[in-house]
Design an enzyme around this catalytic site. Structure first.
Site, PDB file in Angstrom:
ATOM      1  N   THR A 191      56.551  58.217  15.134  1.00 29.89           N
ATOM      2  CA  THR A 191      56.159  57.076  14.295  1.00 29.89           C
ATOM      3  C   THR A 191      54.737  57.255  13.790  1.00 29.89           C
ATOM      4  O   THR A 191      53.873  57.711  14.530  1.00 29.89           O
ATOM      5  CB  THR A 191      56.224  55.791  15.153  1.00 29.89           C
ATOM      6  OG1 THR A 191      57.571  55.544  15.470  1.00 29.89           O
ATOM      7  CG2 THR A 191      55.627  54.599  14.430  1.00 29.89           C
ATOM      8  N   GLY A 221      62.473  47.991  16.878  1.00 31.39           N
ATOM      9  CA  GLY A 221      61.461  48.358  17.869  1.00 31.39           C
ATOM     10  C   GLY A 221      60.177  47.576  17.690  1.00 31.39           C
ATOM     11  O   GLY A 221      60.134  46.503  17.087  1.00 31.39           O
ATOM     12  N   THR A 242      52.805  54.059  19.464  1.00 34.09           N
ATOM     13  CA  THR A 242      53.970  54.916  19.261  1.00 34.09           C
ATOM     14  C   THR A 242      54.635  55.112  20.626  1.00 34.09           C
ATOM     15  O   THR A 242      54.004  54.930  21.659  1.00 34.09           O
ATOM     16  CB  THR A 242      53.563  56.254  18.609  1.00 34.09           C
ATOM     17  OG1 THR A 242      54.721  57.059  18.407  1.00 34.09           O
ATOM     18  CG2 THR A 242      52.560  57.021  19.433  1.00 34.09           C
ATOM     19  N   VAL A 244      58.123  54.317  23.242  1.00 28.06           N
ATOM     20  CA  VAL A 244      59.278  53.446  23.494  1.00 28.06           C
ATOM     21  C   VAL A 244      58.896  51.994  23.187  1.00 28.06           C
ATOM     22  O   VAL A 244      58.200  51.322  23.953  1.00 28.06           O
ATOM     23  CB  VAL A 244      59.759  53.593  24.946  1.00 28.06           C
ATOM     24  CG1 VAL A 244      60.903  52.625  25.230  1.00 28.06           C
ATOM     25  CG2 VAL A 244      60.210  55.023  25.191  1.00 28.06           C
TER      26      VAL A 244
END
Ligand code: SD4
Length: 331
Positions: A191, A221, A242, A244
């Protein structure tokens, strides 16, 4: 260090867990600069972004160098990655969800705390620009799915098939060998979160992603969630994330980091506290990665992650630099 190794499976020994104080001081400062910032020489303009997206910081720098504002800089900077079919985690060419659909999340925020966001957006190469339109042309902050897509067409964005042959082939392969579940701990995330300060000292940020590869259809997300994947406070600084996204959302990570800076922490210290907060909430499950990036009003920067491998790119009048970020685990 290869970005592709970012979310590689890894185990965090519980023996290494810490319980650090979360906030250095309960006292909230609302002055424009904290004491820690007062004596530091300002660096401006400046742009930083997650990972080694040198073309993106170079583009943002062109905007800043020619006197442009930080909002234009971050939008144009991240658009470079959105348009790159070889970046399989952002925009065109992004890896699809488990049903084979590329769905994008993005947001943008400026010096006046104006913000816009799109989630679960399909068929549009530049979600960050749609997010900016949401911010500027509507009374809303977040548009989702079909509504966001329809809004984009109304604003003149073109319909584009975002699934490249490479990402399609990889997805077909994944379908044969993987369980019908989102895969969260593989090396498939890059990302882009970008933060910039312009010549006037004003801060903006943007964040854009195709999210977790092979996620459940509809999953959103942290990246488009203001406060989680991105937060800007023009008095204090900005942060982006960036990794999880679920873990970043649970701790409202970027907002936390900006608030820690408000209370006197440096960007580096604040990113470290942000990571520690997540570690403390995951004593039984640490096989995932998070990377935080922050900048304060003076243009000081910091980055920190759980597993080694996270880097950030910077462009100032001194040129372009790639910074490896420190990590909670030492490899
Ligand atoms: C997400 N945070 O959708 C994003 C993924 C990511 O580098 O950052 N990848 O959860």
């Amino acid at each position: 260090m290869k970005r592709r190794n970012f979310l590689k499976n890894s185990t965090l020994g519980t023996a290494t867990l810490i319980s650090a104080p979360i906030l250095a001081s309960p006292q909230v400062q609302s002055t424009k600069k904290t004491k820690a910032m007062a004596n530091v020489k300002e660096v401006r303009p400046i742009v930083v972004c997650t990972w080694d997206f040198h073309n993106a910081t170079a583009r943002a720098w062109e905007v800043l160098k020619s006197g442009g504002n930080s909002l234009d800089a971050v939008e144009q900077g991240v658009m470079v990655e959105e348009a790159d079919p070889n970046n399989q985690t952002v925009g065109l060419g992004g890896r699809p969800d488990r049903d084979g659909n590329v769905t994008l999340d993005a947001c943008i925020m400026d010096k006046d705390a104006r913000c816009g966001s799109v989630v679960y957006l399909q068929n549009i190469v530049h979600p960050v620009s749609v997010a900016r339109k949401v911010m500027e042309d509507t009374p809303h902050i977040i548009l989702a799915g079909k509504g966001a897509e329809q809004f984009a067409y109304e604003k003149g964005f073109k319909k584009v098939n975002l699934l490249t042959e490479k990402s399609r082939q990889e997805w077909l392969k994944w379908k044969k060998t993987s369980k019908y579940q989102p895969v969260i701990n593989i090396e498939n995330h890059d990302t882009i979160g970008m933060l910039a300060i312009d010549k006037n000292g004003d801060i903006s940020g943007a964040c854009t992603t195709s999210g977790m590869a092979y996620k459940i259809a509809g999953r959103v997300g942290d990246s488009p969630i203001i406060g989680a994947g991105l937060f800007v406070d023009n008095e204090v600084g900005a942060a982006t994330a960036t990794g999880v996204g679920e873990e970043v959302i649970r701790t409202v990570g970027s907002f936390l980091i900006v608030e820690l800076m408000r209370q006197g922490m440096s960007p580096q210290e604040a990113c470290e506290e942000g990571v520690k907060r997540i570690i403390e909430k995951n004593k039984d499950k640490q096989d995932f990665q998070i990377g935080f990036l922050a900048i304060n009003k003076n243009g000081e920067t910091g980055g920190y992650c759980i597993h080694p491998g996270f880097t950030y790119s910077m462009f100032t009048a001194k040129g372009q630099l790639n910074h490896p970020a420190g990590s909670y685990l030492k490899g």
